[in-house]
Write a protein that holds these residues in place. Structure first.
Motif, PDB file in Angstrom:
ATOM      1  N   UNK A  10       0.898  -1.072  -0.217  1.00  0.00           N
ATOM      2  CA  UNK A  10      -0.042  -0.124   0.023  1.00  0.00           C
ATOM      3  C   UNK A  10       0.683   1.340  -0.049  1.00  0.00           C
ATOM      4  N   UNK A  11       1.990   1.243   0.661  1.00  0.00           N
ATOM      5  CA  UNK A  11       2.838   2.598   0.719  1.00  0.00           C
ATOM      6  C   UNK A  11       3.196   3.055  -0.642  1.00  0.00           C
ATOM      7  N   UNK A  12       3.619   2.344  -1.476  1.00  0.00           N
ATOM      8  CA  UNK A  12       3.836   2.865  -2.799  1.00  0.00           C
ATOM      9  C   UNK A  12       2.675   3.533  -3.393  1.00  0.00           C
ATOM     10  N   UNK A  13       1.587   2.787  -3.515  1.00  0.00           N
ATOM     11  CA  UNK A  13       0.157   3.103  -3.977  1.00  0.00           C
ATOM     12  C   UNK A  13      -0.370   4.467  -3.484  1.00  0.00           C
ATOM     13  N   UNK A  14       0.017   4.635  -1.952  1.00  0.00           N
ATOM     14  CA  UNK A  14      -0.558   5.933  -1.342  1.00  0.00           C
ATOM     15  C   UNK A  14       0.427   7.061  -1.877  1.00  0.00           C
ATOM     16  N   UNK A  15       1.771   6.627  -1.858  1.00  0.00           N
ATOM     17  CA  UNK A  15       2.579   7.800  -2.350  1.00  0.00           C
ATOM     18  C   UNK A  15       2.213   8.030  -3.746  1.00  0.00           C
ATOM     19  N   UNK A  16       2.039   7.263  -4.578  1.00  0.00           N
ATOM     20  CA  UNK A  16       1.571   7.762  -6.142  1.00  0.00           C
ATOM     21  C   UNK A  16       0.392   8.290  -6.107  1.00  0.00           C
ATOM     22  N   UNK A  17      -0.530   8.024  -4.925  1.00  0.00           N
ATOM     23  CA  UNK A  17      -1.936   8.815  -5.319  1.00  0.00           C
ATOM     24  C   UNK A  17      -1.608  10.240  -4.701  1.00  0.00           C
ATOM     25  N   UNK A  18      -1.067  10.579  -3.564  1.00  0.00           N
ATOM     26  CA  UNK A  18      -0.389  11.835  -3.073  1.00  0.00           C
ATOM     27  C   UNK A  18       0.186  12.735  -4.340  1.00  0.00           C
ATOM     28  N   UNK A  19       1.108  12.052  -4.923  1.00  0.00           N
ATOM     29  CA  UNK A  19       1.859  12.773  -5.916  1.00  0.00           C
ATOM     30  C   UNK A  19       0.882  13.011  -7.163  1.00  0.00           C
ATOM     31  N   UNK A  20       0.099  12.176  -7.348  1.00  0.00           N
ATOM     32  CA  UNK A  20      -1.119  12.490  -8.621  1.00  0.00           C
ATOM     33  C   UNK A  20      -1.735  13.526  -7.951  1.00  0.00           C
ATOM     34  N   UNK A  32      -3.841  13.996   2.419  1.00  0.00           N
ATOM     35  CA  UNK A  32      -3.704  12.845   3.411  1.00  0.00           C
ATOM     36  C   UNK A  32      -4.945  13.250   4.415  1.00  0.00           C
ATOM     37  N   UNK A  33      -5.336  14.403   4.748  1.00  0.00           N
ATOM     38  CA  UNK A  33      -6.544  14.614   5.649  1.00  0.00           C
ATOM     39  C   UNK A  33      -7.607  14.260   4.970  1.00  0.00           C
ATOM     40  N   UNK A  34      -8.024  14.537   3.799  1.00  0.00           N
ATOM     41  CA  UNK A  34      -9.148  13.736   2.937  1.00  0.00           C
ATOM     42  C   UNK A  34      -9.088  12.354   3.196  1.00  0.00           C
ATOM     43  N   UNK A  35      -8.021  11.783   2.981  1.00  0.00           N
ATOM     44  CA  UNK A  35      -7.883  10.276   3.144  1.00  0.00           C
ATOM     45  C   UNK A  35      -8.352   9.636   4.368  1.00  0.00           C
ATOM     46  N   UNK A  36      -7.735  10.483   5.223  1.00  0.00           N
ATOM     47  CA  UNK A  36      -8.244  10.116   6.742  1.00  0.00           C
ATOM     48  C   UNK A  36      -9.704   9.928   6.964  1.00  0.00           C
ATOM     49  N   UNK A  37     -10.093  11.301   6.390  1.00  0.00           N
ATOM     50  CA  UNK A  37     -11.542  11.388   6.485  1.00  0.00           C
ATOM     51  C   UNK A  37     -12.325  10.276   5.866  1.00  0.00           C
ATOM     52  N   UNK A  38     -12.063  10.068   4.634  1.00  0.00           N
ATOM     53  CA  UNK A  38     -12.589   9.114   3.804  1.00  0.00           C
ATOM     54  C   UNK A  38     -12.778   7.745   4.727  1.00  0.00           C
ATOM     55  N   UNK A  39     -11.565   7.397   5.164  1.00  0.00           N
ATOM     56  CA  UNK A  39     -11.345   6.295   5.821  1.00  0.00           C
ATOM     57  C   UNK A  39     -12.159   6.031   7.226  1.00  0.00           C
ATOM     58  N   UNK A  40     -12.414   7.284   7.768  1.00  0.00           N
ATOM     59  CA  UNK A  40     -13.168   7.302   8.933  1.00  0.00           C
ATOM     60  C   UNK A  40     -14.791   7.352   8.718  1.00  0.00           C
ATOM     61  N   UNK A  41     -15.149   7.926   7.560  1.00  0.00           N
ATOM     62  CA  UNK A  41     -16.509   8.093   7.550  1.00  0.00           C
ATOM     63  C   UNK A  41     -17.281   7.151   6.149  1.00  0.00           C
TER      64      UNK A  41
END
Length: 54
Positions: A10-20, A32-41
């Motif tokens: 998952x780390x390389x995929x998340x890094x690629x998502x953040x870079x995109x 990152x804040x949006x990803x955390x929010x999505x994971x929580x909601x």
């Protein structure tokens, strides 16, 4: 699994998502804040057990 940990996958995929997102003009901290929010909601298609009464 292929011997890789979930972090290894998952780390390389998340890094690629953040870079995109950054290349699309979205700051990494916002992504990152949006990803955390999505994971929580959001359930993201993963069933969760019903809440039990306390």
């Amino acid at each position: 699994m292929s011997g890789q940990t979930a972090q290894d996958v998952l780390r390389p995929r998340l890094k690629a998502l953040i870079a995109q997102a950054e290349s699309d003009g979205i700051a990494p901290d916002v992504t990152i804040a949006l990803l955390l929010n999505l994971l929580e909601t959001e359930d993201l298609g993963v069933p969760t057990p019903p809440e039990e009464d306390a």
